[in-house]
Write an enzyme that holds these catalytic residues in place. Structure first.
Site, PDB file in Angstrom:
ATOM      1  N   ARG A  46       0.846  65.187 -21.736  1.00 31.33           N
ATOM      2  CA  ARG A  46       0.351  64.088 -22.751  1.00 31.33           C
ATOM      3  C   ARG A  46       1.381  63.280 -23.476  1.00 31.33           C
ATOM      4  O   ARG A  46       1.168  62.066 -23.558  1.00 31.33           O
ATOM      5  CB  ARG A  46      -0.489  64.726 -23.890  1.00 31.33           C
ATOM      6  CG  ARG A  46      -0.898  63.901 -25.081  1.00 31.33           C
ATOM      7  CD  ARG A  46      -2.231  64.363 -25.989  1.00 31.33           C
ATOM      8  NE  ARG A  46      -2.312  65.580 -26.057  1.00 31.33           N
ATOM      9  CZ  ARG A  46      -1.372  66.497 -26.687  1.00 31.33           C
ATOM     10  NH1 ARG A  46      -0.561  66.112 -27.554  1.00 31.33           N
ATOM     11  NH2 ARG A  46      -1.571  67.766 -27.080  1.00 31.33           N
ATOM     12  N   TYR A  98     -13.482  39.549 -25.499  1.00 34.72           N
ATOM     13  CA  TYR A  98     -14.109  40.536 -24.671  1.00 34.72           C
ATOM     14  C   TYR A  98     -15.215  41.435 -25.335  1.00 34.72           C
ATOM     15  O   TYR A  98     -14.834  42.063 -26.718  1.00 34.72           O
ATOM     16  CB  TYR A  98     -12.847  41.619 -24.187  1.00 34.72           C
ATOM     17  CG  TYR A  98     -13.538  42.666 -23.290  1.00 34.72           C
ATOM     18  CD1 TYR A  98     -14.142  42.463 -22.056  1.00 34.72           C
ATOM     19  CD2 TYR A  98     -13.623  44.070 -23.802  1.00 34.72           C
ATOM     20  CE1 TYR A  98     -14.597  43.458 -21.269  1.00 34.72           C
ATOM     21  CE2 TYR A  98     -14.083  45.085 -22.692  1.00 34.72           C
ATOM     22  CZ  TYR A  98     -14.404  44.725 -21.698  1.00 34.72           C
ATOM     23  OH  TYR A  98     -14.975  45.810 -20.858  1.00 34.72           O
ATOM     24  N   ASP A 170      -4.267  40.076 -26.546  1.00 33.92           N
ATOM     25  CA  ASP A 170      -4.612  40.558 -25.427  1.00 33.92           C
ATOM     26  C   ASP A 170      -4.305  39.646 -24.274  1.00 33.92           C
ATOM     27  O   ASP A 170      -5.055  38.636 -24.042  1.00 33.92           O
ATOM     28  CB  ASP A 170      -6.353  40.775 -25.629  1.00 33.92           C
ATOM     29  CG  ASP A 170      -7.009  41.376 -24.457  1.00 33.92           C
ATOM     30  OD1 ASP A 170      -6.349  41.648 -23.290  1.00 33.92           O
ATOM     31  OD2 ASP A 170      -7.943  41.986 -24.639  1.00 33.92           O
ATOM     32  N   LYS A 195      -7.670  45.243 -14.705  1.00 34.99           N
ATOM     33  CA  LYS A 195      -7.981  44.242 -14.083  1.00 34.99           C
ATOM     34  C   LYS A 195      -6.811  43.808 -13.153  1.00 34.99           C
ATOM     35  O   LYS A 195      -6.568  44.335 -11.961  1.00 34.99           O
ATOM     36  CB  LYS A 195      -8.083  43.140 -15.306  1.00 34.99           C
ATOM     37  CG  LYS A 195      -9.090  43.575 -16.543  1.00 34.99           C
ATOM     38  CD  LYS A 195     -10.312  43.932 -15.934  1.00 34.99           C
ATOM     39  CE  LYS A 195     -11.445  44.890 -16.677  1.00 34.99           C
ATOM     40  NZ  LYS A 195     -11.137  44.285 -18.256  1.00 34.99           N
TER      41      LYS A 195
HETATM   42  C1  LIG Z   1     -11.588  44.931 -19.657  1.00 34.09           C
HETATM   43  C2  LIG Z   1     -11.020  44.143 -20.813  1.00 34.09           C
HETATM   44  C3  LIG Z   1     -10.736  44.844 -21.828  1.00 34.09           C
HETATM   45  C4  LIG Z   1     -11.120  46.471 -22.035  1.00 34.09           C
HETATM   46  O1  LIG Z   1     -10.236  47.125 -20.956  1.00 34.09           O
HETATM   47  P1  LIG Z   1     -10.887  48.373 -20.271  1.00 34.09           P
HETATM   48  O2  LIG Z   1      -9.846  48.801 -19.340  1.00 34.09           O
HETATM   49  O3  LIG Z   1     -12.095  48.326 -19.590  1.00 34.09           O
HETATM   50  O4  LIG Z   1     -11.005  49.502 -21.411  1.00 34.09           O
HETATM   51  C5  LIG Z   1     -10.100  44.355 -23.085  1.00 34.09           C
HETATM   52  N1  LIG Z   1      -9.798  42.984 -22.887  1.00 34.09           N
HETATM   53  C6  LIG Z   1     -10.137  42.347 -22.097  1.00 34.09           C
HETATM   54  C7  LIG Z   1      -9.749  40.793 -21.999  1.00 34.09           C
HETATM   55  C8  LIG Z   1     -10.977  42.870 -20.808  1.00 34.09           C
HETATM   56  O5  LIG Z   1     -11.108  42.074 -19.588  1.00 34.09           O
END
Ligand SMILES: *Cc1c(COP(=O)(O)O)cnc(C)c1O
Length: 379
Positions: A46, A98, A170, A195
């Site tokens: 962890r 998001y 982000d 992604k």
């Molecule tokens: C998918 C996404 C998230 C969340 O991420 P997960 O890996 O699904 O928990 C946050 N911000 C953006 C812009 C995203 O596309």
């Protein structure tokens, strides 16, 4: 090191035990100690794991940052960042977000006493209207999801510095290939690694990169204390995915351009949202802070109903109808009923997220096939 070289080599060293060129999957929870406290830097997975550690160093290097941390999902990364705050603190967040980020902010952290102001940031000066002595953080995504607005990171960083608050960005949509928020003055950059970084639709993961040692220490403390870490197998898959990030992004951008230009001229299409179009309201800003414009495109229809959008979504052949984005294969989605269903309709409409809005994650197939698919579906 330039970007492509970093994607392959940063943080990754041949295995000292065997010379294996690929970082091994250290599928272990614990590590033996010769004597209490006498270990090789790894005690418990962890806290630290060598496969995860290589990935954390690699992602940090791609973002031109000092410290990287990986998490079990993008939302686990966001969860950890917001835990830097305390009850009574306030966050000024962009309003085009998001859906899951909006949900964790409003449904989890508001209940724990953190206040969020969701505001338009296309005019960056609007942030100053909401700053008070409780403000601790500014949060934004750019390009925004799904409206593809561009927010001025340098401008937001200047406001954050002036008021001594943190700026968190982000960077999931842009990836470090297109944009590096830390270089533009942000304090924290986060990714849904699920992604583009992973890139093959086979892993859920998140990451955070920072330069500041003290913030890193707090985040690492939270990572270990709350425990939302990814496993070694997933870390390996992402290390593998990142080796082609620059090549994939080049094709995503090329295909994005061709698809956006096709849609703009289609008689059934109303608006096309892609920052590479000269008609995009923030095209100049996008050119300044991004190296190219990516493969995420949204558009709505002249017949602006959910039914019209659904008809098209069901007809696509190569654009698979699915949540998520950033994989090698093209995906399509209907934000108002899928990714952004958690956002109330009035709020959606206020940012232009209408009932017929379709979001495309343009993959790395041949553009001619993708355009033929759009043509038959729109017919
Ligand atoms: C998918 C996404 C998230 C969340 O991420 P997960 O890996 O699904 O928990 C946050 N911000 C953006 C812009 C995203 O596309």
């Amino acid at each position: 090191m330039k970007f492509g070289t970093k994607a392959l080599h940063a943080g990754v060293e041949p295995d000292p035990a065997t010379g294996a060129i690929m970082t091994p999957i250290y599928q272990t929870s614990t590590y033996i100690q010769a004597s209490p406290g006498d270990h090789k830097g790894y005690e418990y997975s962890r806290t630290q794991n060598p496969t995860r550690h290589a990935l954390e160093k690699n992602i940090a290097a791609l973002e031109n940052g000092k410290h990287g941390l990986c998490f079990g999902s993008g939302l686990a990364a966001i969860d950890t960042i917001i835990k830097l705050l305390s009850p009574g603190d306030e966050v000024i967040s962009a309003n085009d977000l998001y859906g899951g980020t909006y949900r964790i902010f409003t449904k989890v952290f508001e209940g724990l006493g953190i206040k969020f102001h969701f505001i338009g940031m296309e005019d960056i000066n609007n942030i100053e209207n909401y700053i008070n002595d409780k403000t601790r953080m500014i949060w934004l995504e750019t390009p925004t999801n799904p409206m593809m607005n561009i927010i001025d990171i340098k401008g937001a960083a200047a406001i954050a510095k002036k008021h001594n608050v943190l700026l968190a960005v982000d960077n999931t949509f842009s990836t470090p290939y297109l944009q590096n928020p830390l270089d533009l003055g942000a304090d924290i950059v986060m990714h849904s690694v699920t992604k583009y970084l992973g890139g093959h639709s086979d892993v859920v993961m998140g990451a955070v990169v920072v330069n500041d040692d003290a913030i890193h220490q707090q985040l690492a403390f939270l990572q270990n204390s709350c425990g939302g870490v990814p496993g070694p197998q997933d870390s390996f898959l992402v290390l593998r995915g990142i080796k082609t990030l620059h090549l994939r992004m080049q094709r995503h951008c090329e295909n994005g351009k061709k698809v956006a230009e096709y849609l703009v001229n289609h008689p059934k299409v109303d608006k096309v949202y892609w920052p590479g179009l000269k008609s995009h309201p923030n095209h100049h800003l996008a050119k300044e802070q991004m190296r190219d414009f990516g493969g995420m495109i949204s558009f709505n229809l002249k017949e602006d109903t959910k039914e019209a959008a659904v008809k098209i979504l069901e007809k696509f052949y190569y654009f698979s109808l699915a949540e998520s984005l950033g994989g090698v294969e093209s995906l399509c989605g209907h934000p108002s009923t899928m990714t952004h269903a958690a956002i109330p309709r009035e709020e959606r409409l206020r940012v232009g997220l209408t009932d017929s809005l379709i979001r495309l994650s343009v993959g790395i197939e041949d553009a001619e096939d993708l355009i033929a698919d759009l043509e038959q579906a729109l017919k």
